[in-house]
Enzyme design. Structure first.
Site, mmCIF file in Angstrom:
data_model
loop_
_atom_site.group_PDB
_atom_site.id
_atom_site.type_symbol
_atom_site.label_atom_id
_atom_site.label_comp_id
_atom_site.label_asym_id
_atom_site.label_seq_id
_atom_site.Cartn_x
_atom_site.Cartn_y
_atom_site.Cartn_z
ATOM 1 N N ASN A 171 16.062 83.007 130.410
ATOM 2 C CA ASN A 171 15.371 82.384 129.263
ATOM 3 C C ASN A 171 14.129 81.651 129.758
ATOM 4 O OD1 ASN A 171 16.124 79.499 129.902
ATOM 5 N ND2 ASN A 171 18.160 80.407 129.709
ATOM 6 N N ARG A 172 13.431 80.995 128.860
ATOM 7 C CA ARG A 172 12.102 80.453 129.183
ATOM 8 C C ARG A 172 12.118 79.075 129.823
ATOM 9 N NH1 ARG A 172 8.376 83.687 126.569
ATOM 10 N NH2 ARG A 172 9.163 84.731 124.698
#
Ligand code: CTP
Length: 402
Positions: free
Chosen positions: A212-213
């Site tokens: 994820n970011r």
């Protein structure tokens, strides 16, 4: 407020070629709010000019016991008495030896002998001189007396030689100074704090993963702020592009399962867990040994299985102050409140996932176990980290014994 603010730091500079690097340290400490009094040995002045340190600290530089400014004449140990900390960087073999034997034949050694403040020595010298039995014994003597000694780094030296003897980077030394000041003056001294940061990576095949970011910035800011408040910090981090902070235990992990093991091990002795990592909720059921090939197919179905809820599994640990993060895209406060209760947390930090991930600024709302809600202003992740830790400190005592 920075742990450096209004602290008086005596910075003893000795005659090692690395003395020039310490100019940057003096600048960083001064910018952090410390009052830095530089003492240079005679040898140091052969390598760097007094004017450099004078300009960077905005203060006179001391070099000689007999030519101190008038108001220092009466009491030439004034520097020693007023110091919150004495740092000797670079510390040469000669100065270490003189301090170890209790000599006080110049201003620096006199100051060290006369101070009751913590002393940090940062040796830097030729590889053989550092390895020499005499130097190692002197360092052992100093450690035995309660001095802190930061190990030199390995790498290429000024002379054509590679080995242990290099002065650590100014940022590393600054981290050590902040940690030591925190251990004497900080609100978390004596506490063991575990922080998780960054995203986990769940492998699909040898070259692909699900992630994820999350950048890890908030977690690193929390770990650094906790260190500066005097805590013994373990930072458990997924892969990030950030520099590893100094003066803490750093545990790099990749997957959620690795993070669970690392958290479990670190928390067995911890007082506080701040679970900031963005843990992947799912992982591929099986990891392909070889790169998955298209082989003419139009699509690919991955079977995912649930990862353990690392925080949730620690619900039974009532003597561990647990802080979770809720990065939401909708119904932020309701979802955060639900996680607080479900995972039996003491506090949760709610924020808007899209607006804050990989950004340097953040706006969060703190919700504690008693339902009290505090909205912090939009500010840097460093400022937010300090505010979160302040909030933890004020809520700690009913749950954690001193
Ligand atoms: N967390 C955890 N283990 C997981 C997932 C999350 O320990 N497998 C922690 C996170 O580090 C965070 C808190 O639990 O502190 C909330 O994480 P979040 O992803 O927001 O919530 P989830 O529990 O995954 O719930 P949901 O999927 O409903 O958002």
């Amino acid at each position: 407020m920075s742990i450096l603010n209004n602290r008086r730091i005596v910075l003893g500079v000795c005659g090692s070629i690395a003395a020039y690097k310490v100019a940057e340290l003096a600048r960083r400490l001064t910018q952090g709010g410390a009052q830095v009094d530089v003492i240079m040995t005679e040898a140091a002045q052969q390598l760097v000019g007094k004017a450099t340190f004078q300009a960077l600290t905005g203060r006179p530089v001391f070099d000689d016991m007999w030519s101190l400014p008038e108001h220092h004449m009466v009491e030439h140990i004034a520097l020693a008495v007023q110091a919150h900390m004495v740092v000797i960087a670079p510390a040469t073999a000669n100065t270490l030896a003189r301090i170890a034997t209790g000599m006080c034949d110049d201003l620096l050694t006199t100051t060290v002998l006369a101070t009751t403040a913590p002393v940090l020595c940062v040796p830097a010298m030729n590889v053989q001189m550092y390895a020499a039995a005499a130097t190692q014994e002197n360092i052992a003597i100093l450690r035995g007396r309660g001095f802190s000694v930061l190990e030199p780094e390995e790498g290429p030296m000024a002379e054509p030689m590679v080995g242990k003897g290099r002065l650590p980077e100014p940022e590393t030394i600054e981290g050590e100074i902040r940690s030591l000041l925190g251990k004497h003056h900080g609100a978390l001294r004596g506490r063991r704090v575990v922080v998780t940061a960054g995203a986990t990576r769940e492998p699909i095949d040898p070259i692909r993963f699900i992630s994820n970011r999350s950048s890890g910035m908030m977690g690193y800011a929390l770990a650094t702020a906790a260190r500066d408040m005097g805590a013994d910090v373990t930072l458990i981090s997924g892969p990030t592009s950030l520099k590893t902070p100094s003066a803490m235990t750093f545990v790099p992990v990749e997957t959620a399962l690795e993070m669970r093991d690392a958290v479990e091990a670190a928390c067995s002795q911890a007082h506080i867990l701040i679970m900031n990592a963005a843990v992947a909720d799912f992982r591929p059921e099986s990891v392909h040994d070889q790169k998955i090939k298209k082989n003419g197919t139009d699509g690919l179905t991955l079977n995912l299985v649930r990862n353990p809820d690392i925080l949730g599994e620690l619900a039974y640990r009532h003597n561990l102050f647990k802080v979770g993060f809720a990065a939401e895209t909708e119904n932020m406060l309701e979802n955060a409140q639900d996680k607080l209760e479900r995972k039996e947390l003491h506090m949760i930090v709610a924020n808007h996932a899209v607006a804050t991930m990989a950004q340097s600024m953040i706006q969060v709302t703190l919700i504690d176990r008693n339902g009290a809600t505090t909205s912090l202003p939009q500010q840097s992740k460093q400022q937010t980290a300090i505010a979160i830790l302040d909030a933890i400190v004020t809520r700690l005592s009913p749950y954690i014994s001193t």
